[in-house]
Scaffold this motif. Structure first.
Motif, PDB file in Angstrom:
ATOM      1  N   GLY B 181       0.789  -1.237   0.000  1.00  0.00           N
ATOM      2  CA  GLY B 181       0.000   0.000   0.000  1.00  0.00           C
ATOM      3  C   GLY B 181       0.813   1.274   0.000  1.00  0.00           C
ATOM      4  N   LEU B 182       2.125   1.146  -0.025  1.00  0.00           N
ATOM      5  CA  LEU B 182       2.985   2.334  -0.059  1.00  0.00           C
ATOM      6  C   LEU B 182       2.800   3.038  -1.408  1.00  0.00           C
ATOM      7  N   PRO B 183       2.668   4.376  -1.418  1.00  0.00           N
ATOM      8  CA  PRO B 183       2.521   5.062  -2.710  1.00  0.00           C
ATOM      9  C   PRO B 183       3.740   4.773  -3.585  1.00  0.00           C
ATOM     10  N   SER B 184       3.502   4.556  -4.882  1.00  0.00           N
ATOM     11  CA  SER B 184       4.616   4.171  -5.757  1.00  0.00           C
ATOM     12  C   SER B 184       5.571   5.334  -5.997  1.00  0.00           C
ATOM     13  N   ARG B 185       5.166   6.552  -5.597  1.00  0.00           N
ATOM     14  CA  ARG B 185       6.084   7.687  -5.749  1.00  0.00           C
ATOM     15  C   ARG B 185       7.139   7.734  -4.646  1.00  0.00           C
ATOM     16  N   VAL B 186       7.021   6.871  -3.652  1.00  0.00           N
ATOM     17  CA  VAL B 186       8.025   6.819  -2.581  1.00  0.00           C
ATOM     18  C   VAL B 186       9.052   5.743  -2.935  1.00  0.00           C
ATOM     19  N   LEU B 187      10.309   6.163  -3.077  1.00  0.00           N
ATOM     20  CA  LEU B 187      11.369   5.191  -3.352  1.00  0.00           C
ATOM     21  C   LEU B 187      11.797   4.531  -2.045  1.00  0.00           C
ATOM     22  N   VAL B 188      11.947   3.220  -2.100  1.00  0.00           N
ATOM     23  CA  VAL B 188      12.439   2.498  -0.920  1.00  0.00           C
ATOM     24  C   VAL B 188      13.844   2.004  -1.235  1.00  0.00           C
ATOM     25  N   PHE B 189      14.792   2.558  -0.508  1.00  0.00           N
ATOM     26  CA  PHE B 189      16.206   2.251  -0.734  1.00  0.00           C
ATOM     27  C   PHE B 189      16.643   1.250   0.328  1.00  0.00           C
ATOM     28  N   VAL B 190      16.870   0.010  -0.092  1.00  0.00           N
ATOM     29  CA  VAL B 190      17.250  -1.027   0.867  1.00  0.00           C
ATOM     30  C   VAL B 190      18.744  -1.304   0.724  1.00  0.00           C
ATOM     31  N   ASP B 191      19.480  -0.939   1.746  1.00  0.00           N
ATOM     32  CA  ASP B 191      20.939  -1.060   1.732  1.00  0.00           C
ATOM     33  C   ASP B 191      21.323  -2.376   2.391  1.00  0.00           C
ATOM     34  N   GLU B 192      21.820  -3.308   1.576  1.00  0.00           N
ATOM     35  CA  GLU B 192      22.192  -4.629   2.086  1.00  0.00           C
ATOM     36  C   GLU B 192      23.704  -4.823   2.088  1.00  0.00           C
ATOM     37  N   ALA B 193      24.411  -3.828   2.609  1.00  0.00           N
ATOM     38  CA  ALA B 193      25.882  -3.901   2.616  1.00  0.00           C
ATOM     39  C   ALA B 193      26.388  -5.134   3.375  1.00  0.00           C
ATOM     40  N   TYR B 194      25.599  -5.583   4.346  1.00  0.00           N
ATOM     41  CA  TYR B 194      26.042  -6.713   5.180  1.00  0.00           C
ATOM     42  C   TYR B 194      25.299  -8.002   4.835  1.00  0.00           C
ATOM     43  N   TYR B 195      24.628  -7.992   3.711  1.00  0.00           N
ATOM     44  CA  TYR B 195      23.823  -9.112   3.228  1.00  0.00           C
ATOM     45  C   TYR B 195      24.492 -10.472   3.421  1.00  0.00           C
ATOM     46  N   GLU B 196      25.753 -10.582   3.032  1.00  0.00           N
ATOM     47  CA  GLU B 196      26.441 -11.874   3.009  1.00  0.00           C
ATOM     48  C   GLU B 196      26.687 -12.437   4.413  1.00  0.00           C
ATOM     49  N   PHE B 197      26.512 -11.612   5.442  1.00  0.00           N
ATOM     50  CA  PHE B 197      26.751 -12.083   6.806  1.00  0.00           C
ATOM     51  C   PHE B 197      25.490 -12.617   7.482  1.00  0.00           C
ATOM     52  N   VAL B 198      24.332 -12.320   6.890  1.00  0.00           N
ATOM     53  CA  VAL B 198      23.084 -12.603   7.606  1.00  0.00           C
ATOM     54  C   VAL B 198      22.755 -14.097   7.581  1.00  0.00           C
ATOM     55  N   LYS B 199      22.676 -14.684   8.758  1.00  0.00           N
ATOM     56  CA  LYS B 199      22.248 -16.079   8.890  1.00  0.00           C
ATOM     57  C   LYS B 199      20.894 -16.060   9.593  1.00  0.00           C
ATOM     58  N   ALA B 200      19.831 -15.903   8.815  1.00  0.00           N
ATOM     59  CA  ALA B 200      18.487 -15.867   9.407  1.00  0.00           C
ATOM     60  C   ALA B 200      17.499 -16.276   8.327  1.00  0.00           C
ATOM     61  N   ASN B 201      16.664 -17.221   8.637  1.00  0.00           N
ATOM     62  CA  ASN B 201      15.726 -17.749   7.639  1.00  0.00           C
ATOM     63  C   ASN B 201      14.654 -16.749   7.227  1.00  0.00           C
TER      64      ASN B 201
END
Lengths: 361, 361
Positions: B181-201
């Protein structure tokens, strides 16, 4: 997505770089391709640079020194300026971007020569500037006319010295006349990317002028004579308050570690690069002679590239050369419909260019 | 000079990076200094990366491939996205800057967590954004509250996942609820700099969400697990129209040649880096155990760093550690007056940290 973006950005035609060698090999199925299109040094990095890179590579898990401490000290000694008068960029084109980001409000005016280095125009347009273009006169800057264009809204004048693609330079007296009486609110950006190639006694002494003009910024690069184009490092020199402002816009780790170390190795090895500059100068003279012998017109250049006049349309000529494995720059994009720009290469590359041209022209 | 500059820039406090090892050696006259301050990989580049750099170094006189052709192909296969959905940056922080430059008009609103990675705030302020901060709740993102802050003027929401400095992550369900439901004019910037470290299902599957949300951009980096912080390379993934816009703002040669080649070598060597991630995970567990044994409180982390609570003021503790040759990050600047942030190091480095902490606390 487009309705969200800054309008100024949609108006900008993106920069079109010279085709990479690998791309031309892929496109035309060629094995042996030479590139004389991007004003690169045809010789690879010096042994000292390669050694510095080998050393530095071991520590790449660490962020770069965001302050470029060691390089800054060495360069400031070399140039006899205060270390705090220097800023380093991810190539000197990044300094152009930092300046427009810091100083251009939408609607501000910027003055550039036409044609000149594309990034002045692109970077300024992105920030919403109104760009005024002043035509070259006999392939030289018309500083009188550029000065006349200055209004209360003018923020930056970009001066490539020597400029690309013309390859001509501005004399000390011309620059002094231009700067004299200029409002201090107008920044004068002097891009000396080809500084190390200029053999002319009356070439501008920009570091001398910096002592008198606080609205001046001078940039140079390690991409050309120093042969580090692939590593991305250039620098700006200005009064400290101006540099302090640019540092606020600069990303903290904009210059990578190997670029810093390689640039330092270059500075320690000036004699090597002076010889290289002479080699390129000699080859440029050789090309002049061969062009003249073949009745090919060109613009005399103070850089490592030459504007060459073509009888047919430039896109056609550049395309024909490309199919022969010789990449040059089609200048029609710059408004020079019958010119190509060729970089001075190694003796073998230059011969290959001449042979290819002979077949075509 | 100051009266010429954009006002937004003067309001910005510049980014303060972790002190470089060499600087601490100089400052305190120390010979043996370790750095656990910048969330770097403590291990140097892999043999394959060193080999790629040796290879590439010979050709540094040429400009980089501005299109990152080979790396782009490899990464797009790896991520199973279209090559044109990728953009490469001089570090992933450059992608942050490209997004704000392309989309922020002065007065637009940006929503960030407090505390979070400093560059979201700095880059947004430079472009004249109004930055709204939403406090973390038990060191986790309060996405409900962040969503409530969205107005007609909101342009970007920055989400570090996991974020720095907290080290906690957002679950798939939480992100889905946020995006719904977020308006499509709002950009969502997801920064996954630590992505490779995450151990969570239940960690967010952002590439899956990209298929549904055109206003999403995800960034990752080679600076952390891949140990290329010094070379500067990261990337963004989004729908092509968004990437096309960012390419208009990007400088043509923003990613250096060696970074491209080294990143490619990393992608070909995934097993090596999976082992490295496990090694760091094991050492993180070891630090947890030792902190617990000593009664030191900390925030459980899904990254390669840990927020550690101190009894005294953080600047004092960080200063004491520094004089002992252990560089950590004082978190008071982030508003966490009694926290330091420590990067998980090698086993020897972690022991040295524990010993130094023991002496101080």
């Amino acid at each position: 997505m487009k309705y969200l973006v800054k309008k100024s950005i949609l108006q900008v035609k993106p920069y079109v770089p010279g085709k990479p060698i690998e791309e031309v090999k892929r496109e035309f199925g060629l094995k042996n391709v030479i590139k004389l299109a991007s004003n690169e040094n045809p010789y690879g990095p010096s042994p000292a640079v390669l050694q510095a890179i080998r050393q530095g590579a071991k520590h790449l898990n660490r962020y770069p020194d965001g302050d470029c401490f060691t390089l800054r000290q060495a360069l400031s000694r070399d140039l006899k300026v205060n270390p705090q008068q220097l800023i380093f960029g991810n190539g000197s084109d990044e300094i152009i971007v930092l300046v427009v980001r810091a100083f251009i409000h939408p609607g501000d005016e910027v003055i550039i020569a036409d044609p000149s280095f594309l990034v002045y125009n692109i970077a300024s347009l992105i920030e919403g500037a109104k760009v005024k273009r002043v035509a070259l006169k006999d392939f030289r800057y018309d500083l009188t006319q550029m000065k006349r264009q200055i209004t209360a809204k003018t923020k930056i004048v970009f001066i490539g010295n020597p400029d690309n693609p013309a390859g001509t330079y501005i004399r000390q007296k011309e620059m002094e006349a231009f700067l004299k009486g200029l409002p201090s609110r107008v920044l004068v950006f002097v891009d000396e990317a080809y500084y190390e190639f200029v053999k002319a006694n009356d070439y501008v002494n920009s570091l001398g002028l910096l002592k008198r003009y606080k609205n001046l910024i001078v940039t140079r690069t390690f991409s050309k004579l120093y042969g580090l184009a692939g590593l991305r490092i250039g620098y700006g020199i200005a009064h400290q308050p101006l540099i302090d402002i640019l540092n606020r816009v600069r990303e903290p780790f904009n210059v990578n570690t190997l670029a810093q170390m390689a640039a330092l190795a270059c500075l320690k090895n000036k004699a090597y690069y002076a010889k290289l500059a002479q080699k390129i100068e000699d080859q440029k003279k050789f090309l002049y002679k061969e062009f003249n012998r073949r009745g090919i017109s060109f613009v005399e250049s103070w850089t490592n590239f030459i504007l060459v006049q073509t009888k047919n349309q430039a896109p056609k000529v550049a395309g024909q050369l490309c199919r022969q494995g010789v990449i040059v720059r089609d200048m029609s994009y710059w408004g020079l419909k019958k010119y190509i720009r060729v970089t001075v290469g190694t003796p073998q590359e230059n011969l290959r260019l001449l042979n290819a041209l002979e077949e075509i022209l």
